[in-house]
Design a protein around this motif. Sequence first.
Motif, PDB file in Angstrom:
ATOM      1  N   ARG A 198      82.529 -35.558   8.354  1.00 30.43           N
ATOM      2  CA  ARG A 198      82.212 -36.891   8.864  1.00 30.43           C
ATOM      3  C   ARG A 198      80.929 -36.967   9.712  1.00 30.43           C
ATOM      4  N   PRO A 199      80.664 -36.048  10.655  1.00 30.37           N
ATOM      5  CA  PRO A 199      79.430 -36.177  11.452  1.00 30.37           C
ATOM      6  C   PRO A 199      78.163 -36.177  10.592  1.00 30.37           C
ATOM      7  N   ALA A 200      78.111 -35.314   9.598  1.00 32.78           N
ATOM      8  CA  ALA A 200      76.934 -35.261   8.722  1.00 32.78           C
ATOM      9  C   ALA A 200      76.812 -36.538   7.899  1.00 32.78           C
ATOM     10  N   ILE A 201      77.949 -37.053   7.454  1.00 31.64           N
ATOM     11  CA  ILE A 201      77.942 -38.278   6.656  1.00 31.64           C
ATOM     12  C   ILE A 201      77.512 -39.466   7.513  1.00 31.64           C
ATOM     13  N   GLU A 202      78.053 -39.575   8.726  1.00 29.27           N
ATOM     14  CA  GLU A 202      77.702 -40.696   9.605  1.00 29.27           C
ATOM     15  C   GLU A 202      76.225 -40.686   9.974  1.00 29.27           C
ATOM     16  N   GLU A 203      75.640 -39.502  10.054  1.00 27.48           N
ATOM     17  CA  GLU A 203      74.207 -39.385  10.351  1.00 27.48           C
ATOM     18  C   GLU A 203      73.349 -39.508   9.094  1.00 27.48           C
ATOM     19  N   GLY A 204      73.997 -39.524   7.934  1.00 29.90           N
ATOM     20  CA  GLY A 204      73.243 -39.557   6.679  1.00 29.90           C
ATOM     21  C   GLY A 204      72.437 -38.284   6.465  1.00 29.90           C
ATOM     22  N   ASP A 205      72.918 -37.187   7.046  1.00 29.05           N
ATOM     23  CA  ASP A 205      72.204 -35.910   7.018  1.00 29.05           C
ATOM     24  C   ASP A 205      72.744 -35.037   5.886  1.00 29.05           C
ATOM     25  N   MET A 206      72.095 -35.137   4.734  1.00 28.14           N
ATOM     26  CA  MET A 206      72.564 -34.400   3.567  1.00 28.14           C
ATOM     27  C   MET A 206      72.477 -32.887   3.766  1.00 28.14           C
ATOM     28  N   ALA A 207      71.449 -32.416   4.443  1.00 29.31           N
ATOM     29  CA  ALA A 207      71.304 -30.971   4.679  1.00 29.31           C
ATOM     30  C   ALA A 207      72.473 -30.454   5.525  1.00 29.31           C
ATOM     31  N   ASP A 208      72.844 -31.192   6.569  1.00 30.39           N
ATOM     32  CA  ASP A 208      73.982 -30.801   7.408  1.00 30.39           C
ATOM     33  C   ASP A 208      75.284 -30.870   6.599  1.00 30.39           C
ATOM     34  N   PHE A 209      75.405 -31.892   5.754  1.00 26.76           N
ATOM     35  CA  PHE A 209      76.577 -32.029   4.888  1.00 26.76           C
ATOM     36  C   PHE A 209      76.735 -30.786   4.007  1.00 26.76           C
ATOM     37  N   VAL A 210      75.655 -30.378   3.362  1.00 21.87           N
ATOM     38  CA  VAL A 210      75.700 -29.206   2.472  1.00 21.87           C
ATOM     39  C   VAL A 210      76.026 -27.951   3.271  1.00 21.87           C
ATOM     40  N   GLU A 211      75.423 -27.825   4.446  1.00 22.86           N
ATOM     41  CA  GLU A 211      75.702 -26.661   5.297  1.00 22.86           C
ATOM     42  C   GLU A 211      77.178 -26.613   5.686  1.00 22.86           C
ATOM     43  N   ARG A 212      77.742 -27.756   6.061  1.00 26.00           N
ATOM     44  CA  ARG A 212      79.159 -27.823   6.429  1.00 26.00           C
ATOM     45  C   ARG A 212      80.055 -27.529   5.230  1.00 26.00           C
ATOM     46  N   LEU A 213      79.692 -28.079   4.071  1.00 25.60           N
ATOM     47  CA  LEU A 213      80.462 -27.855   2.852  1.00 25.60           C
ATOM     48  C   LEU A 213      80.482 -26.373   2.486  1.00 25.60           C
ATOM     49  N   LEU A 214      79.320 -25.736   2.508  1.00 29.12           N
ATOM     50  CA  LEU A 214      79.237 -24.319   2.168  1.00 29.12           C
ATOM     51  C   LEU A 214      79.980 -23.449   3.177  1.00 29.12           C
ATOM     52  N   ALA A 215      79.930 -23.821   4.451  1.00 29.04           N
ATOM     53  CA  ALA A 215      80.681 -23.080   5.477  1.00 29.04           C
ATOM     54  C   ALA A 215      82.187 -23.201   5.218  1.00 29.04           C
ATOM     55  N   ALA A 216      82.633 -24.396   4.848  1.00 29.25           N
ATOM     56  CA  ALA A 216      84.053 -24.600   4.541  1.00 29.25           C
ATOM     57  C   ALA A 216      84.456 -23.775   3.318  1.00 29.25           C
TER      58      ALA A 216
END
Length: 181
Positions: free
Chosen positions: A142-160
């Motif tokens: 959610r934090p990456a999505i709310e910020e519209g930060d695709m790079a953070d989203f991918v980083e979080r996804l890969l960490a998960a």
Amino acid sequence: MSLPLLPDRDCGGCVECCRYIPLDLPELAKPTGQLCHYCVDGSGCAVHAIRPQTCRVWFCLWRAVELSEDWRPDHSGVIIRPDGVERGEITLYVVRPSEFLASEDFFVTVAQWIAEGIQIALSVPGPEGFYPVRSIITDWLRPAIEEGDMADFVERLLAALDKLHEGPFQPDGVTARYAVA
């Protein structure tokens, strides 16, 4: 649960569910991660006309939801599991990492589902003969999505995904049995 399928959309050469979804039926049993004995890799079911009822009614959500061709499991490496939809959950079963996970299409679609109140679960296969592991990751993304930060989203996804690959994986206890006639 069986959802209405989109017209003119079929599995084509995709056989990911025939490989990764476990079956333990009287007439057909296959361990998780093992390609069904009746499946021709890249082509489909050799006993399609007489396949078990479970195989007739189980489809990934790519067959039922308007998504691009890129989402087809053999292209994306992601089986979108239908179980949980009635509870407001979508499980993204990542059977193999692909560049699709870092695509704008993936980011925008997952963001839209979360905005609609759908819980997103991530799942990965274990070794052959072991059930996959699964975790709800909505709040993590959610934090990456709310910020519209695709790079953070991918980083979080890969960490998960990395964390899920640690297990624990439970044996499915299924012994292969093929008796469809």
